[in-house]
Structures are given as C-alpha cells and as structure tokens.
Design a protein around this motif. Structure first.
Motif, mmCIF file in Angstrom:
data_model
loop_
_atom_site.group_PDB
_atom_site.id
_atom_site.type_symbol
_atom_site.label_atom_id
_atom_site.label_comp_id
_atom_site.label_asym_id
_atom_site.label_seq_id
_atom_site.Cartn_x
_atom_site.Cartn_y
_atom_site.Cartn_z
ATOM 1 N N UNK A 1 -21.557 -36.777 20.249
ATOM 2 C CA UNK A 1 -21.614 -35.384 20.401
ATOM 3 C C UNK A 1 -22.845 -34.900 21.301
ATOM 4 N N UNK A 2 -23.965 -36.365 21.141
ATOM 5 C CA UNK A 2 -25.144 -35.402 21.446
ATOM 6 C C UNK A 2 -26.213 -35.002 20.651
ATOM 7 N N UNK A 3 -26.138 -34.965 19.361
ATOM 8 C CA UNK A 3 -26.283 -34.220 18.375
ATOM 9 C C UNK A 3 -28.184 -34.476 18.631
ATOM 10 N N UNK A 4 -28.012 -35.935 17.894
ATOM 11 C CA UNK A 4 -29.532 -36.647 17.782
ATOM 12 C C UNK A 4 -29.127 -38.064 18.637
ATOM 13 N N UNK A 5 -30.352 -38.712 19.510
ATOM 14 C CA UNK A 5 -30.269 -39.834 19.876
ATOM 15 C C UNK A 5 -29.324 -39.721 20.919
ATOM 16 N N UNK A 6 -29.125 -40.971 21.403
ATOM 17 C CA UNK A 6 -28.018 -41.746 21.820
ATOM 18 C C UNK A 6 -26.621 -40.085 22.561
ATOM 19 N N UNK A 7 -25.897 -39.677 22.883
ATOM 20 C CA UNK A 7 -25.132 -39.832 23.273
ATOM 21 C C UNK A 7 -24.203 -40.750 23.984
ATOM 22 N N UNK A 8 -22.954 -40.935 22.299
ATOM 23 C CA UNK A 8 -22.169 -41.737 22.929
ATOM 24 C C UNK A 8 -21.989 -42.749 21.219
ATOM 25 N N UNK A 9 -21.447 -43.802 21.722
ATOM 26 C CA UNK A 9 -20.531 -44.790 20.852
ATOM 27 C C UNK A 9 -22.335 -45.545 20.288
ATOM 28 N N UNK A 10 -22.038 -46.162 19.077
ATOM 29 C CA UNK A 10 -22.634 -47.078 19.400
ATOM 30 C C UNK A 10 -22.528 -48.552 19.690
ATOM 31 N N UNK A 11 -21.207 -48.518 20.759
ATOM 32 C CA UNK A 11 -20.780 -49.897 20.756
ATOM 33 C C UNK A 11 -21.411 -50.125 22.525
ATOM 34 N N UNK A 12 -21.521 -48.124 22.926
ATOM 35 C CA UNK A 12 -21.823 -47.730 24.792
ATOM 36 C C UNK A 12 -23.347 -48.816 24.233
ATOM 37 N N UNK A 13 -24.213 -48.134 23.351
ATOM 38 C CA UNK A 13 -25.875 -48.300 22.915
ATOM 39 C C UNK A 13 -26.017 -50.034 23.440
ATOM 40 N N UNK A 14 -24.840 -50.650 22.887
ATOM 41 C CA UNK A 14 -25.207 -52.151 22.366
ATOM 42 C C UNK A 14 -25.170 -52.388 23.161
ATOM 43 N N UNK A 15 -24.017 -51.855 24.959
ATOM 44 C CA UNK A 15 -23.395 -52.882 25.502
ATOM 45 C C UNK A 15 -25.200 -52.704 26.651
ATOM 46 N N UNK A 16 -25.341 -51.340 26.498
ATOM 47 C CA UNK A 16 -26.870 -50.614 27.508
ATOM 48 C C UNK A 16 -28.349 -51.839 27.625
ATOM 49 N N UNK A 17 -27.801 -52.051 25.462
ATOM 50 C CA UNK A 17 -29.102 -52.790 25.214
ATOM 51 C C UNK A 17 -29.383 -54.452 26.343
ATOM 52 N N UNK A 18 -27.847 -55.060 25.711
ATOM 53 C CA UNK A 18 -27.685 -56.669 26.708
ATOM 54 C C UNK A 18 -27.919 -56.267 27.892
#
Ligand code: FAD
Ligand code: FES
Ligand code: MG
Length: 280
Positions: A160-177
């Motif tokens: 829900x975006x209440x802390x850190x990256x707003x989204x799923x851990x898998x989306x953050x992983x893709x962003x980092x890759x």
C-alpha cells in the motif's frame, strides 16, 4: 515440554517466541524447521527456526496467526510450555560461498531468510547480500532492524506504499535487475503467490532462484506423504528433500492446489477455536 522464555509481538498478528530447547539448538542450522504441537489433541504444524543460541540452548520461532493452531500458540506467554517441539527437521540451506546474493522475504517469510543471511555473515563468507523485504503495509513488516544488521543493502516494500517502495517485492527485484544489479542467485521465502511471482520475475533472466516451500506437513519425516511436491518432474517430499528447491523447477499450480486442500476443515476448526467450542 518446552518453556517459552521470551515473547515479542512483532505485529498485531505476528509473534516471536524464544523457546528453551537445548537439543534442537545444539544441532540447528539455517534453513531447518521444527514441528510443534500445542495440546494433546492438537495438530502438528511446522515452523521455521528463525534463530538459535547453542550456548543458551534456545530456539527462536516467528509465526503469523492464520488459523486455529497458530492462534492457540499465540495465546501462550512467557513461562508457558509447548507440548512438542521436534527438530531440527529438513535439510540445511545450501548457502553461496561467494558472489552477490539477493534475499527476498514477503510477510512472515522475512523470518526464514534472516538465519540464512546471519549464517553467511557469521561465517565471514565473501558474499554481498542485498535484501528485499515486504509486507502488505508498514505495520505488518517484521524484523527490519535484524535484516538490516545482516545485509549490505536493504530495500523495504509495502503493497500500500505506507513504507519504502510502493509495490511487491518481486517488482522491486525486477527494478534492481534492470538497473544493473548483478545477482548470482536469489532466495525467496513467503506466501506461495509471492514466491511464484519472484520465480516468474527471474525466469527470463536465467537467474537461479531458490524458494522455501511450505506445503502441508504432518509427520515431517518423509513417512506420511502430505508434503509431496513436484520439482523438475520428480516427486519430492518437502520435509526431507527440502524445504528449499529450485523455484524454476517447481510445479506451482499443483503445489498451490494441494495447500488449499483442507481450507474448509481449517475454517471450521478455527471457528470452533475462536467461538470457544472445542478449544483443543
Ligand atoms: P490453518 O487455518 O489450519 O491453516 C492456514 C494455512 O496454513 C492453510 O491453508 C495451509 O496452507 C497452511 N497449513 C495448515 N496446516 C498446515 C500444516 N500442518 N503444515 C503446513 N502448512 C499448513 N508459518 C509461520 O508463521 N512462520 C514460519 O516460520 C513458518 N515456517 C514454515 C516452515 C515450513 C517448512 C512449512 C511447511 C510451513 C511453515 N509455516 C510457517 C506455515 C505454518 O505451518 C502454517 O501457517 C500453520 O500450519 C497454519 O496452521 P493453523 O492451524 O494456524 O492455520
Ligand atoms: Fe509427512 Fe513430509 S510431512 S512426508
Ligand atoms: Mg490448522
């Protein structure tokens, strides 16, 4: 009987217990689990060993109250005793010797990734650890400080975006890759849909991804067949062949169908528990 020495409420529905269990602590390794029984007539449920202290003879467990047994467990307090606490069970995690490891934990799955990172750092292995931890909202996030202390980089995500990256851990992983993080392997632990999404994220990149499966377990010794999963076209028993498997080889459709097999019975048992009828 296994005495609870410490109790912490990590979130309104997630509890941490430090339990006196010297024989389990003496042999525990990162990646293993225990099977507990709360009462004589109660069912057996598996919980991951989140931490252990061989000198003090203690084992730490973290659990989310999702149904009858975990709610009964959550009602126990310091000084109370758990009837059965069997383990360590399962194979220790095969952790990398070097390179760049990405640990991905969702919800209560952050608890099982913590001992893996801690073991790597304690062994002083030259492994760079990037951790991505997430929860539905900030108030449900667990073990952030502990994970920060064993990670080279830590990313927090909330649905829900209440802390850190707003989204799923898998989306953050893709962003980092996509932004150039050269991970050698990924370990993902959390609810089945989260692990499946992580595996589908890394599949196109050919990035090795380990998952810690959580099928229904009964005996935990390879005898009952309850924890059967298909991996690479072969039948495996998660309790003795796992719980960690190559996520790209797992038959997720079958695993998720089997996990939902007793949902109706679990709901009835939970209702009897919360309404007071049949507290065992
Ligand atoms: P129920 O309402 O009975 O079940 C809720 C859901 O939990 C079910 O739909 C099913 O998917 C699963 N479940 C139910 N019974 C079992 C069972 N006997 N074995 C496995 N899953 C079951 N949870 C944590 O909170 N912390 C952990 O560290 C943790 N580690 C686990 C390690 C392993 C190896 C496995 C297999 C599971 C782990 N789990 C962990 C999941 C935990 O065992 C279930 O949440 C628990 O059994 C739910 O029981 P319940 O009666 O409270 O809820
Ligand atoms: Fe019975 Fe794995 S829990 S075979
Ligand atoms: Mg249950």
């Amino acid at each position: 009987m296994y005495r609870i020495l410490e109790k912490r409420e990590l979130t309104p529905v997630t509890k941490l217990f430090v339990v006196e269990a010297p024989l389990v602590a003496a042999k525990a390794m990162a990646g293993q689990f225990i099977i507990i029984r709360v009462s004589e007539a109660g069912e057996r449920i598996p919980l991951t060993i989140t931490d252990f202290d061989r000198e003090k003879g203690t084992v730490t467990i973290v659990f989310q109250e999702v149904g009858k047994t975990t709610k009964m467990l959550g009602k126990l307090g310091v000084g109370d005793k758990i009837l059965d606490f069997v383990g360590p069970l399962g194979l220790p995690a095969e952790l990398p010797e070097k390179g760049h490891l990405c640990l991905v934990g969702g919800g209560v799955g952050v608890a099982p990734i913590y001992p893996k990172a801690k073991a790597i750092k304690q062994d002083r292995r030259p492994v760079r650890i990037t951790s991505i931890i997430g929860a539905r909202s900030a108030d449900l996030l667990i073990l952030e400080q502990e994970m920060r202390s064993v990670s080279d980089e830590l990313y927090v995500c909330t649905d829900d975006g209440s802390k850190g990256f707003h989204g799923f851990v898998s989306q953050k992983l893709k962003e980092l890759i996509d932004s150039g993080a050269a991970f050698d392997e990924v370990i993902a632990v959390g609810p089945m849909p989260m692990m499946r999404a992580t595996v589908e994220t890394t599949r196109p990149y050919g990035l090795k991804t380990w998952v810690s499966l959580n099928p229904i377990m009964v005996d935990g010794t390879g005898m009952c067949g309850a924890c059967r999963v298909s991996v690479g076209g072969q039948t495996k028993f998660c309790c003795v062949d796992g719980p960690m498997f190559d996520g790209h080889q797992v038959d997720w459709t079958e695993a998720m169908r089997r996990n939902a097999m007793y949902v109706a019975e679990e709901k009835i048992a939970d209702h009897q528990c919360t309404c007071g009828g049949g507290s065992k």
